[in-house]
Scaffold this active site. Structure first.
Site, PDB file in Angstrom:
ATOM      1  N   HIS A  51      53.567  56.611  40.807  1.00 61.77           N
ATOM      2  CA  HIS A  51      53.702  55.161  40.673  1.00 61.77           C
ATOM      3  C   HIS A  51      54.038  54.567  42.037  1.00 61.77           C
ATOM      4  O   HIS A  51      54.789  55.156  42.826  1.00 61.77           O
ATOM      5  CB  HIS A  51      54.807  54.839  39.661  1.00 61.77           C
ATOM      6  CG  HIS A  51      54.982  53.378  39.387  1.00 61.77           C
ATOM      7  ND1 HIS A  51      55.717  52.548  40.223  1.00 61.77           N
ATOM      8  CD2 HIS A  51      54.534  52.594  38.376  1.00 61.77           C
ATOM      9  CE1 HIS A  51      55.706  51.315  39.728  1.00 61.77           C
ATOM     10  NE2 HIS A  51      54.996  51.325  38.620  1.00 61.77           N
ATOM     11  N   ARG A  94      49.353  52.238  39.559  1.00 62.68           N
ATOM     12  CA  ARG A  94      49.059  53.576  39.064  1.00 62.68           C
ATOM     13  C   ARG A  94      47.556  53.721  38.922  1.00 62.68           C
ATOM     14  O   ARG A  94      46.824  52.731  38.844  1.00 62.68           O
ATOM     15  CB  ARG A  94      49.738  53.820  37.706  1.00 62.68           C
ATOM     16  CG  ARG A  94      51.236  53.921  37.756  1.00 62.68           C
ATOM     17  CD  ARG A  94      51.809  54.139  36.353  1.00 62.68           C
ATOM     18  NE  ARG A  94      51.726  52.930  35.545  1.00 62.68           N
ATOM     19  CZ  ARG A  94      51.833  52.901  34.217  1.00 62.68           C
ATOM     20  NH1 ARG A  94      51.998  54.031  33.543  1.00 62.68           N
ATOM     21  NH2 ARG A  94      51.777  51.768  33.554  1.00 62.68           N
ATOM     22  N   LYS A 111      45.052  51.472  36.526  1.00 62.44           N
ATOM     23  CA  LYS A 111      45.805  50.341  35.990  1.00 62.44           C
ATOM     24  C   LYS A 111      45.333  49.049  36.660  1.00 62.44           C
ATOM     25  O   LYS A 111      44.541  49.065  37.608  1.00 62.44           O
ATOM     26  CB  LYS A 111      47.303  50.549  36.220  1.00 62.44           C
ATOM     27  CG  LYS A 111      47.873  51.731  35.445  1.00 62.44           C
ATOM     28  CD  LYS A 111      47.766  51.530  33.945  1.00 62.44           C
ATOM     29  CE  LYS A 111      48.368  52.688  33.180  1.00 62.44           C
ATOM     30  NZ  LYS A 111      48.263  52.506  31.712  1.00 62.44           N
ATOM     31  N   ASP A 127      47.991  44.115  40.776  1.00 65.20           N
ATOM     32  CA  ASP A 127      49.210  43.313  40.650  1.00 65.20           C
ATOM     33  C   ASP A 127      49.666  42.943  42.059  1.00 65.20           C
ATOM     34  O   ASP A 127      49.778  43.812  42.932  1.00 65.20           O
ATOM     35  CB  ASP A 127      50.299  44.121  39.928  1.00 65.20           C
ATOM     36  CG  ASP A 127      51.555  43.301  39.617  1.00 65.20           C
ATOM     37  OD1 ASP A 127      51.862  42.347  40.368  1.00 65.20           O
ATOM     38  OD2 ASP A 127      52.239  43.622  38.625  1.00 65.20           O
ATOM     39  N   CYS A 148      52.502  42.276  43.347  1.00 61.57           N
ATOM     40  CA  CYS A 148      53.731  42.877  43.890  1.00 61.57           C
ATOM     41  C   CYS A 148      53.458  44.185  44.604  1.00 61.57           C
ATOM     42  O   CYS A 148      54.192  44.572  45.523  1.00 61.57           O
ATOM     43  CB  CYS A 148      54.771  43.072  42.792  1.00 61.57           C
ATOM     44  SG  CYS A 148      54.425  44.416  41.621  1.00 61.57           S
ATOM     45  N   TYR A 149      52.366  44.887  44.216  1.00 60.41           N
ATOM     46  CA  TYR A 149      52.064  46.163  44.855  1.00 60.41           C
ATOM     47  C   TYR A 149      51.520  45.981  46.268  1.00 60.41           C
ATOM     48  O   TYR A 149      51.317  46.967  46.986  1.00 60.41           O
ATOM     49  CB  TYR A 149      51.092  46.972  43.997  1.00 60.41           C
ATOM     50  CG  TYR A 149      51.680  47.349  42.655  1.00 60.41           C
ATOM     51  CD1 TYR A 149      52.907  48.009  42.586  1.00 60.41           C
ATOM     52  CD2 TYR A 149      51.045  47.018  41.466  1.00 60.41           C
ATOM     53  CE1 TYR A 149      53.471  48.346  41.367  1.00 60.41           C
ATOM     54  CE2 TYR A 149      51.599  47.344  40.235  1.00 60.41           C
ATOM     55  CZ  TYR A 149      52.811  48.009  40.196  1.00 60.41           C
ATOM     56  OH  TYR A 149      53.378  48.328  38.983  1.00 60.41           O
ATOM     57  N   ASP A 203      51.642  37.676  39.554  1.00 55.36           N
ATOM     58  CA  ASP A 203      51.037  39.000  39.430  1.00 55.36           C
ATOM     59  C   ASP A 203      49.529  38.923  39.688  1.00 55.36           C
ATOM     60  O   ASP A 203      48.998  39.564  40.584  1.00 55.36           O
ATOM     61  CB  ASP A 203      51.374  39.495  38.017  1.00 55.36           C
ATOM     62  CG  ASP A 203      50.559  40.678  37.535  1.00 55.36           C
ATOM     63  OD1 ASP A 203      49.614  41.095  38.205  1.00 55.36           O
ATOM     64  OD2 ASP A 203      50.883  41.193  36.447  1.00 55.36           O
ATOM     65  N   ASP A 231      56.780  33.742  39.550  1.00 55.60           N
ATOM     66  CA  ASP A 231      58.189  34.112  39.392  1.00 55.60           C
ATOM     67  C   ASP A 231      58.728  34.533  40.753  1.00 55.60           C
ATOM     68  O   ASP A 231      57.970  34.754  41.706  1.00 55.60           O
ATOM     69  CB  ASP A 231      58.375  35.218  38.342  1.00 55.60           C
ATOM     70  CG  ASP A 231      57.606  36.488  38.668  1.00 55.60           C
ATOM     71  OD1 ASP A 231      57.938  37.140  39.668  1.00 55.60           O
ATOM     72  OD2 ASP A 231      56.667  36.829  37.916  1.00 55.60           O
ATOM     73  N   HIS A 250      57.664  38.272  42.077  1.00 53.68           N
ATOM     74  CA  HIS A 250      56.349  38.383  42.687  1.00 53.68           C
ATOM     75  C   HIS A 250      56.253  37.566  43.972  1.00 53.68           C
ATOM     76  O   HIS A 250      55.536  37.949  44.905  1.00 53.68           O
ATOM     77  CB  HIS A 250      55.258  37.975  41.687  1.00 53.68           C
ATOM     78  CG  HIS A 250      54.964  39.028  40.674  1.00 53.68           C
ATOM     79  ND1 HIS A 250      55.597  39.083  39.451  1.00 53.68           N
ATOM     80  CD2 HIS A 250      54.122  40.098  40.721  1.00 53.68           C
ATOM     81  CE1 HIS A 250      55.147  40.135  38.771  1.00 53.68           C
ATOM     82  NE2 HIS A 250      54.262  40.766  39.524  1.00 53.68           N
TER      83      HIS A 250
END
Length: 429
Positions: free
Chosen positions: A217, A259, A262, A265, A267-268, A358, A365, A368
């Site tokens: 992850h 991952r 998946k 996003d 934030c990654y 996201d 938010d 993020h």
């Protein structure tokens, strides 16, 4: 006639995300130049309004985050610092006083006044106070009691537990070591057996899971790599396999997923790009050669040159050749597509009213916003071989006004705040 199989839930979700992202890209590419220039501006004033309003007042919907208040302080204040701004004296003093009430009598910080001390909220509180900077903020941290708290969280198996009788995982290891490192209280007792535990969490894919046997992850990979770097055992990891896993998490949307298989996003952007730069600088510092396959979407040099901005000096001449040569030796092509990563974050994660999300269709938010801005900073500085080389115009999507403050990659605090904190806590010994 063979029946066409129906899509799984994951396949349907992926299809919808791709449809939204490619529509946004198509609309942007079809727009005129003036619209494109405006669209890729970070809109600092709107970002700051969103962040400042959150710092002054949170609505009833935030009641579910009552045990995460130091995190909200960190997400907001770090985002403000990345934008090159700071808060006024009243907000600064209020934040210091509030976090002081979150500090436990036996060390560590809870999620709010009177709450159980927890490694996660301790990390958030420390990073917040480092971000605020100054003697009042930094001296408010009880280093002696924090050291005792970290020792209580240390598990005989080598890792750390997030709170008394809590779970043990890679995240907890990073939180503890990051705190200890920045406060200058790291010692052999805290690091004993830790490298073995992190090593046991590296998976067959190359990434790092939360605990032995778990799936790789992004967040845990960052935490594991950063921990091993902080305790100077990073060479024990399979670095080629780790790098190969990370770069292949940048998908066709040009953002990162957390991952394998998946959804993308925002934030990654930080959790995956930061390890890429950490590893690339590690390889560079030790004159190592990257092995294995690299990401198929890695940008070409000519693509990067095409992005050079109009404000570059048109009158450059041969006299600048030596300076250009020196500049080139301090630069390196990132192993991920940094400009297209910035494109995803600005076009798909940034909200016109301020804040980041996201992905398209999700609400903005503070979490993020923090990690999208952190990741943007990493992507902007990714072409620099070391932390002392500033990015060029061509490294930044949009104008240079989008330039964000550089982060310290192992702690995710703005570099100059980190340097001042390190100097303060070394004097405090």
């Amino acid at each position: 006639m063979e029946e066409i199989p129906s899509m799984t839930v994951s396949q349907r979700d992926q299809f919808l995300v791709l449809n939204d992202v490619f529509r946004i890209y198509s609309d942007f590419d079809a727009s005129d130049i003036a619209t494109q220039i405006f669209t890729v501006e970070i809109q600092r004033d709107k970002q700051l309004d969103y962040l400042m309003n959150g710092l002054r007042h949170l609505g009833p919907s935030f009641s579910s985050l009552d045990a995460n208040l130091p995190w909200i302080c960190y997400w907001i204040l770090h985002s403000i610092a990345l934008l090159g701004e700071s808060v006024d004296d009243e907000l600064e003093n209020n934040t210091i006083d509030f976090l002081g009430r979150c500090q436990g009598s036996d060390g560590g910080y809870g999620g709010g006044p009177g709450q159980l001390a927890h490694l996660a909220t301790s990390y958030a509180a420390v990073n917040t106070l480092v971000t605020l900077g100054g003697d009042k903020a930094l001296s408010s941290i009880n280093r002696e009691k924090m050291s005792s708290f970290l020792r209580r969280m240390k598990d005989p198996d080598g890792g750390f537990r997030v709170h008394d009788m809590g779970e043990m995982d890679v995240r907890a290891c990073y939180l503890a070591i990051s705190i200890a490192s920045i406060l200058n209280i790291l010692d052999d007792e805290l690091t004993r057996g830790l490298g073995d535990y992190i090593l046991s969490c590296q998976t067959y894919e190359g990434g790092i899971g939360g605990e032995p046997g778990s799936e790789a992850h992004a967040g845990n990979t960052y935490c594991g790599l950063a921990t091993m770097a902080l305790i100077t055992e990073v060479d024990r990891l399979n670095l080629d396999s780790l790098m190969n896993w990370i770069v292949h998490q940048q998908g066709v949307e040009r953002g990162f997923q957390g991952r394998t298989n998946k959804l993308v996003d925002g934030c990654y952007t930080f959790w995956q790009a930061a390890p890429c730069v950490l590893l690339q600088r590690l390889y560079s510092a030790h004159d190592l050669v990257l092995q294995g396959s690299l990401h198929m979407s890695q940008p070409r040099d000519e693509d990067h040159e095409e992005h050079a901005h109009d404000e570059d000096d048109p009158e450059s001449d041969d006299d600048d050749s030596d300076e250009d040569s020196n500049e080139d030796c301090r630069r390196v092509q990132p192993v991920f597509d940094s400009l297209n990563l910035q494109r995803y974050v600005i076009l798909c994660s940034m909200v016109p009213e301020g804040g980041f999300r996201d992905k398209p269709g999700k609400p903005r938010d503070f979490y993020h916003t923090c990690y999208c801005l952190s990741g943007l900073s990493v992507a902007q500085h990714a072409w620099s071989k070391d932390k002392d080389t500033p990015p060029l115009n061509s490294d930044i999507l949009g104008s240079y006004a989008n330039h964000l403050e550089q982060v310290q990659l192992l702690h995710n605090v703005v570099m100059d705040r980190y340097n001042k904190a390190i100097a303060f806590f070394h004097r405090a010994v």
